[in-house]
Structure formats: structure tokens, C-alpha cells
Design a protein around this motif. Structure first.
Motif, mmCIF file in Angstrom:
data_model
loop_
_atom_site.group_PDB
_atom_site.id
_atom_site.type_symbol
_atom_site.label_atom_id
_atom_site.label_comp_id
_atom_site.label_asym_id
_atom_site.label_seq_id
_atom_site.Cartn_x
_atom_site.Cartn_y
_atom_site.Cartn_z
ATOM 1 N N HIS A 158 -10.589 -69.225 -34.150
ATOM 2 C CA HIS A 158 -9.857 -69.513 -35.385
ATOM 3 C C HIS A 158 -9.231 -68.239 -35.952
ATOM 4 O O HIS A 158 -8.041 -68.227 -36.319
ATOM 5 C CB HIS A 158 -10.799 -70.125 -36.420
ATOM 6 N N GLY A 161 -6.318 -67.112 -34.031
ATOM 7 C CA GLY A 161 -5.153 -67.911 -34.396
ATOM 8 C C GLY A 161 -4.530 -67.449 -35.698
ATOM 9 O O GLY A 161 -3.297 -67.391 -35.824
ATOM 10 N N LEU A 174 -1.227 -71.812 -32.537
ATOM 11 C CA LEU A 174 -1.582 -73.220 -32.323
ATOM 12 C C LEU A 174 -2.552 -73.362 -31.156
ATOM 13 O O LEU A 174 -3.517 -74.136 -31.227
ATOM 14 C CB LEU A 174 -0.309 -74.032 -32.059
ATOM 15 N N GLU A 175 -2.305 -72.624 -30.104
ATOM 16 C CA GLU A 175 -3.195 -72.664 -28.937
ATOM 17 C C GLU A 175 -4.607 -72.227 -29.305
ATOM 18 O O GLU A 175 -5.594 -72.828 -28.865
ATOM 19 C CB GLU A 175 -2.634 -71.758 -27.845
ATOM 20 N N PHE A 177 -5.990 -72.330 -32.365
ATOM 21 C CA PHE A 177 -6.600 -73.326 -33.242
ATOM 22 C C PHE A 177 -7.085 -74.533 -32.430
ATOM 23 O O PHE A 177 -8.107 -75.139 -32.753
ATOM 24 C CB PHE A 177 -5.604 -73.769 -34.315
ATOM 25 N N ARG A 178 -6.355 -74.853 -31.378
ATOM 26 C CA ARG A 178 -6.792 -75.943 -30.488
ATOM 27 C C ARG A 178 -8.070 -75.523 -29.760
ATOM 28 O O ARG A 178 -9.002 -76.330 -29.620
ATOM 29 C CB ARG A 178 -5.674 -76.267 -29.487
ATOM 30 N N TYR A 181 -10.980 -75.893 -32.082
ATOM 31 C CA TYR A 181 -11.395 -77.286 -32.238
ATOM 32 C C TYR A 181 -12.181 -77.769 -31.019
ATOM 33 O O TYR A 181 -13.187 -78.481 -31.159
ATOM 34 C CB TYR A 181 -10.179 -78.191 -32.455
ATOM 35 N N CYS A 192 -7.235 -77.612 -39.470
ATOM 36 C CA CYS A 192 -6.448 -76.390 -39.305
ATOM 37 C C CYS A 192 -5.460 -76.543 -38.152
ATOM 38 O O CYS A 192 -4.295 -76.149 -38.264
ATOM 39 C CB CYS A 192 -7.386 -75.212 -39.046
ATOM 40 N N TYR A 193 -5.904 -77.124 -37.054
ATOM 41 C CA TYR A 193 -5.025 -77.315 -35.895
ATOM 42 C C TYR A 193 -3.839 -78.207 -36.253
ATOM 43 O O TYR A 193 -2.689 -77.900 -35.920
ATOM 44 C CB TYR A 193 -5.818 -77.925 -34.743
ATOM 45 N N PHE A 197 0.097 -77.490 -36.278
ATOM 46 C CA PHE A 197 0.954 -78.347 -35.449
ATOM 47 C C PHE A 197 2.120 -78.888 -36.276
ATOM 48 O O PHE A 197 3.270 -78.915 -35.819
ATOM 49 C CB PHE A 197 0.124 -79.508 -34.881
#
Length: 260
Positions: A158, A161, A174-175, A177-178, A181, A192-193, A197
Motif C-alpha cells: 500500500h 502504491g 494501481l498495481e 494497491f491491487r 488487496y 483504496c484500489y 482505479f
């Protein structure tokens, strides 16, 4: 230590460059301030011969330089290096010294991985995003992070990101945050993701992704509220006469945060 501090020692003609935060310092007071507020950045980049030479030649404090030289080595602790510097000018009050001792005890009790994450977090707080990204990336290469506290790897992903987002590298953010998750499938990480997005994809793509990720109405409502809040924030009015100054500040901050 609060408020203004009058310099008790000589001000250097040639500053000492602190690599971690790309900042020049000119006095022992400034060095003390940096050390006190950035314990996790006290490493070999500052505990070295270069600093000792600067203290001896520019600040004309040969005795302090000698004390620090005697402590430089592979296994030198931050505590051994810090106290001679602070005591030279009695920089800390009694209460501040107690607080420092508590911080050092906490740091000594942390694992190397936790200390590295804190180092990255401190770099982000100082606006040194590229340096922070390197720390986080190197940390994620370790295979034993699962032994740390629950959610540790998620937190590192996180924060990585966030560092990318501060540099407006939103695809990489974004990558990350993914990745955060995927670690524990926590609701905060999903929120957050999806917020990230939404910022770089079309509304239709966002709706499809939210459905694909199984976001419930509560999360979608929270995201909508967040987006509405930022959309309604008043925009600062920029006068033409301030544009050059603003661009100069942006350029300086960009080079400082990227280390370029």
C-alpha cells in the motif's frame, strides 16, 4: 527544542549534504534536528568519515569529530552516534531526552524488516518518493515477510502504491494497491484500489471492475462520498504574477523528491 533555536556553534561555509533527504545543513543545530526527527534514516549514509570531516573542518569541532570517528564501524549503533552530537550543545531538554530513549528502545526491539519499512515511511514523509520506492521494493523481495505481523506485506504494498501516486505514476500505483488487496482481501485495501482505479479509468471500466471485485454497496457508497468530497474542494486561485514562483517551487520539489 520547540520554537527557534539560536545557533551555539559556528555556521559552515560549505554545507553538509544529507543524501537521504537531499538537503544541505549548515550547523550542528540543523544536524541535531535531522537526527532527532529521522531516527530511521540514521545509517551509514550519515554515520561516516565525511560527516566527521565536515564537523572538524567546517564547524571547527575537532573533539566531537574525534569522538564520532571512534564510533564509526560496521556495528556502530545509532544511539552511540547520536548522544555525543546532542550533548555537544545540550540540544535536548530532559523530557525530550526521555522521549528519545523510548524511541531508541522501540527501534532496537524491532526486526530489520520493520525498521526498513519505517525508513521508507520516513522518506515518504520527507517527500523523497524515489528513495522510498527503492526501500519498499527491496523489502518486498524478501521471502520471510510472512513472519512479521499480520498485514505487514499488505502495508508495504500500500505504501509503495502511495509513493508512486505522489509521483503521478498511477498505473504503477494501481498495481501496488491491487497487490495490497490480494494479500488479505481486506476492505480498506479494496476501497483504496477502487479509488485509484476510478482515477485513471472510464466510469464504465470502474463499474465493471467494482462488480468483478465483489465490492458491496457500503464500499461503493464510501467511495462515492470520497470522490464527492475531493470534487467539491475549492480550487486555489492562481495569480499570473505567482506562476513563475510556483513553477520554480514545483521544479525544485520534483528534483528533490526524485533525486534527479
Amino acid at each position: 527544542m520547540s520554537g527557534y533555536i539560536l545557533c551555539q556553534t559556528r555556521k559552515a561555509e560549505i554545507p553538509y549534504f544529507i543524501e537521504n533527504i537531499s538537503t544541505n545543513i549548515y550547523s550542528l543545530e540543523e544536524l541535531c534536528y535531522y537526527l532527532y526527527h529521522n531516527l530511521y534514516l540514521v545509517d551509514q549514509t550519515i554515520m561516516n568519515e565525511g560527516l566527521c570531516t565536515w564537523i572538524q573542518e567546517e564547524l571547527q569541532l575537532p573533539k566531537l569529530a574525534a569522538k564520532l570517528r571512534a564510533k564509526i564501524g560496521k556495528f556502530v549503533s545509532a544511539e552511540d552516534f547520536l548522544y555525543p552530537v546532542f550533548k555537544e550543545i545540550n540540544y535536548l531538554t530532559y523530557e525530550e531526552l526521555k522521549a528519545l530513549n523510548s524511541k531508541i528502545q522501540k527501534l532496537d526491539g524491532e526486526t530489520p524488516a520493520v525498521r526498513e519499512k519505517q525508513k521508507g515511511d520516513t522518506l515518504v514523509e520527507n517527500g523523497m518518493y524515489v528513495h522510498a520506492i527503492r526501500v519498499y521494493q527491496k523489502l518486498l523481495e524478501q521471502k520471510n515477510l510472512d513472519k512479521e505481523r499480520e498485514g505487514f506485506r499488505e502495508s508495504v504494498c500500500h505504501n509503495l502504491g502511495c509513493a508512486y501516486s505522489y509521483l503521478f505514476q498511477m498505473e504503477k500505483a494501481l498495481e501496488c494497491f491491487r497487490m495490497a488487496y490480494e494479500e488479505n482481501h481486506s476492505r480498506p485495501a479494496l476501497k483504496c484500489y477502487l479509488l485509484a482505479f476510478h482515477s485513471i479509468r472510464t466510469p464504465d471500466e470502474y463499474e465493471n471492475e467494482a462488480a468483478k471485485m465483489g465490492a458491496d454497496q457500503e464500499i461503493l457508497k464510501d467511495i462515492k462520498k470520497e470522490l464527492s468530497y475531493f470534487a467539491n474542494k475549492p480550487k486555489a486561485h492562481i495569480h499570473n504574477r505567482n506562476i513563475d514562483s510556483m513553477l520554480e517551487n514545483f521544479t525544485r520539489d520534483y528534483h528533490r523528491s526524485t533525486g534527479s
